[in-house]
Write a protein that holds these residues in place. Structure first.
Motif, PDB file in Angstrom:
ATOM      1  N   THR A  48      10.313   1.951 -17.853  1.00 15.65           N
ATOM      2  CA  THR A  48       9.850   2.001 -16.473  1.00 15.65           C
ATOM      3  C   THR A  48       8.511   2.720 -16.461  1.00 15.65           C
ATOM      4  N   LEU A  49       7.462   2.011 -16.044  1.00 16.11           N
ATOM      5  CA  LEU A  49       6.116   2.565 -16.042  1.00 16.11           C
ATOM      6  C   LEU A  49       5.724   3.069 -14.667  1.00 16.11           C
ATOM      7  N   GLU A  50       5.027   4.191 -14.657  1.00 16.18           N
ATOM      8  CA  GLU A  50       4.417   4.693 -13.430  1.00 16.18           C
ATOM      9  C   GLU A  50       2.958   4.263 -13.400  1.00 16.18           C
ATOM     10  N   LEU A  51       2.581   3.543 -12.374  1.00 12.92           N
ATOM     11  CA  LEU A  51       1.194   3.110 -12.173  1.00 12.92           C
ATOM     12  C   LEU A  51       0.663   3.755 -10.900  1.00 12.92           C
ATOM     13  N   TRP A  52      -0.424   4.508 -11.042  1.00  7.12           N
ATOM     14  CA  TRP A  52      -1.076   5.123  -9.875  1.00  7.12           C
ATOM     15  C   TRP A  52      -2.389   4.396  -9.606  1.00  7.12           C
ATOM     16  N   HIS A  53      -2.636   4.088  -8.342  1.00  6.37           N
ATOM     17  CA  HIS A  53      -3.894   3.444  -7.965  1.00  6.37           C
ATOM     18  C   HIS A  53      -4.319   3.923  -6.585  1.00  6.37           C
ATOM     19  N   GLY A  54      -5.582   3.659  -6.256  1.00 12.96           N
ATOM     20  CA  GLY A  54      -6.135   4.165  -5.000  1.00 12.96           C
ATOM     21  C   GLY A  54      -6.046   3.225  -3.825  1.00 12.96           C
ATOM     22  N   PHE A  55      -5.610   1.983  -4.043  1.00 12.40           N
ATOM     23  CA  PHE A  55      -5.528   1.034  -2.930  1.00 12.40           C
ATOM     24  C   PHE A  55      -4.436   1.454  -1.956  1.00 12.40           C
ATOM     25  N   SER A  56      -4.643   1.166  -0.671  1.00 13.04           N
ATOM     26  CA  SER A  56      -3.688   1.679   0.305  1.00 13.04           C
ATOM     27  C   SER A  56      -3.351   0.708   1.439  1.00 13.04           C
ATOM     28  N   THR A  57      -4.242  -0.230   1.764  1.00 15.34           N
ATOM     29  CA  THR A  57      -3.932  -1.134   2.873  1.00 15.34           C
ATOM     30  C   THR A  57      -2.838  -2.116   2.456  1.00 15.34           C
ATOM     31  N   ASP A  58      -2.218  -2.730   3.437  1.00 13.35           N
ATOM     32  CA  ASP A  58      -1.128  -3.674   3.151  1.00 13.35           C
ATOM     33  C   ASP A  58      -1.594  -4.816   2.247  1.00 13.35           C
ATOM     34  N   ALA A  59      -2.781  -5.359   2.518  1.00 12.06           N
ATOM     35  CA  ALA A  59      -3.292  -6.476   1.728  1.00 12.06           C
ATOM     36  C   ALA A  59      -3.573  -6.051   0.292  1.00 12.06           C
ATOM     37  N   GLU A  60      -4.125  -4.852   0.136  1.00 12.07           N
ATOM     38  CA  GLU A  60      -4.422  -4.352  -1.206  1.00 12.07           C
ATOM     39  C   GLU A  60      -3.144  -4.132  -2.008  1.00 12.07           C
ATOM     40  N   VAL A  61      -2.177  -3.488  -1.383  1.00 11.89           N
ATOM     41  CA  VAL A  61      -0.911  -3.203  -2.067  1.00 11.89           C
ATOM     42  C   VAL A  61      -0.193  -4.498  -2.432  1.00 11.89           C
TER      43      VAL A  61
END
Length: 446
Positions: A48-61
């Motif tokens: 199980t990998l943890e991926l962190w990213h800066g996108f936040s809007t519904d479309a981006e996610v």
């Protein structure tokens, strides 16, 4: 929409021992373990990998979820838990505290040098070579902003490219300018003033304080360089900077600094439907490819075009190029599952369909040649401009530096003083910026 902010809080120096604490066993690292035999999809153990990213809007996610879903068709045994809205300072602190995610993506390239030098992000070179990945599928400029001191500690995920947007109605048949002198002439022609001389419509705003007019975005118009070969500041010795600032000041003086400031401060928010370009208050702007998506959402009826930025009159070879940077992705030191994490990074940064999925949803430039040429990529003439800018051989980026944010802020601060008239000696001022940058470099260990 994507931004490339100056992540000031993330410039905190990271210690070399970023993934360990007293009494804790160090996490495995890339290249430290034998690679599994057979196909990677069959041989890699479940994780199980943890991926962190800066996108936040519904479309981006949603776009990220779709890209991850395509990864899972290859690696069904690997689960990816994505955390949205994560900024660079959070990534840095997690690594320092021994709680790093397996994969981290950043909006900005400002911290790549520090992450590479400190080992906070693992060097991907061994696994890139082991898997036979040919990095020539990426433009050289994208390779440049993802590595430092020989360490390829990140890979590009999506890119931003900067060009000129122009309002066709306000242009009245005029063609977009190709040189700075043409930009000056057209700016004066398109500017509208009231009876008191106050600005009602600006042809183009040259101020460094206006939205996307940062030194790094403006510099490529004249081919300006930031650093000498030894890493010291080249701003005071490169005549291109003097050329740029002389042009900028002359146009600001034509407007009248105070008049331009009153006009600028009365404009709408850059990230809203009140953007002055949307409202016909500014005829031409410097901006990134993602503005196309904002126009489609906030100013559907706007008749506009895009073009490369104008360049210095004596540098016609630069026309068609511009500035680029973008999202980077890598495997932090301390990742619990580095081999599986690498497969995810490789997929997100090199798989054509994955990159096209992200580009179509986020309206950023995909970074491989195959993804830019994919028939599945949604594009029109206004978006194609930025694909061409990104691929141009003379498109440039801000070279990696451990003090990237400080250096940009030092230059921007001087430019603001210069355009106001508070720094009358341009040569001395530029040399002063050199001193600030070089002094900071010494404090940072070179």
């Amino acid at each position: 929409m994507r931004l490339v902010p100056l992540a000031v809080a993330a410039v905190v120096a990271v210690s070399a021992c970023t993934a360990c604490t007293a009494g804790r066993q160090a996490a495995p690292s890339l290249g430290a373990q034998p690679r599994p035999s057979g196909s990677a999809s069959q041989a890699l153990p479940a994780a199980t990998l943890e991926l962190w990213h800066g996108f936040s809007t519904d479309a981006e996610v949603k776009a990220f979820e779709e890209a991850i879903a395509s990864f899972n068709t290859k690696f069904a045994q690997i689960t990816v838990k994505a955390t949205k809205g994560v900024q660079d300072d959070q990534i840095t602190q997690a690594i320092r505290g021994g709680k790093a995610p397996d994969v981290a993506a950043s909006f900005t390239t400002d911290n790549v040098a520090q992450w590479c030098r400190s080992g906070s992000f693992q060097d991907l070179t061994p696994v890139i070579e082991q898997d036979g990945i040919d990095l020539s599928v990426l433009p050289e400029v994208a390779r440049a902003y993802t590595r430092f001191e020989g360490r390829q500690c990140t890979l590009p995920l999506l890119a931003d490219a900067y060009g000129l947007y122009y309002n066709k109605a306000l242009m009245k048949g005029e063609q977009p300018p190709r040189t700075l002198s043409e930009l000056t002439a057209l700016t004066k022609k398109l500017t509208v003033r009231d009876a008191k001389g106050e600005i009602k419509v600006a042809g183009f705003i040259p101020s460094v304080q206006y939205y996307e007019n940062s030194p790094s975005h403006l510099g490529p118009m004249v081919g300006a360089t930031w650093y000498n070969d030894d890493g010291t500041s080249a701003i005071g010795s490169d005549p291109a900077w003097k050329r740029l600032l002389t042009w900028q000041k002359e146009l600001i003086d034509w407007y009248g600094h105070d008049k331009l400031e009153r006009f600028r401060k009365g404009l709408g928010d850059e990230w809203s439907a009140e953007h002055p370009f949307f409202k016909g208050k500014v005829a031409m702007i410097l901006d990134g490819e993602w503005r196309n998506a904002m126009i489609a959402g906030e100013a559907k009826g706007l008749d506009y075009g895009t073009a490369p930025l104008p360049v210095a009159d004596d540098r016609p070879d630069l026309y068609g190029s511009g500035f680029t940077a973008g999202t980077v992705i890598g495997v932090p030191k301390g990742a619990k599952h580095p081999q599986q994490a690498w497969e995810l990074v490789k997929h997100l940064s090199t798989d054509t369909d994955s990159l096209v999925t992200l580009s179509n949803a986020l309206r950023n430039v995909p970074t491989t040649k195959a993804s830019m040429e994919s028939p599945k990529l949604s594009k029109n003439a206004n978006f194609q401009t930025f694909l061409d800018i990104f691929a141009h051989p003379k498109t440039s980026t801000l070279p990696a530096s451990v003090n990237s944010v400080f250096n940009q802020e030092a230059m921007a601060a001087f430019m603001a003083k210069w355009e106001k008239g508070s720094a009358p000696d341009l040569d001395a001022g530029l040399k002063g910026v050199d001193k600030l940058i070089n002094d900071k470099l010494k404090l940072s260990g070179g």
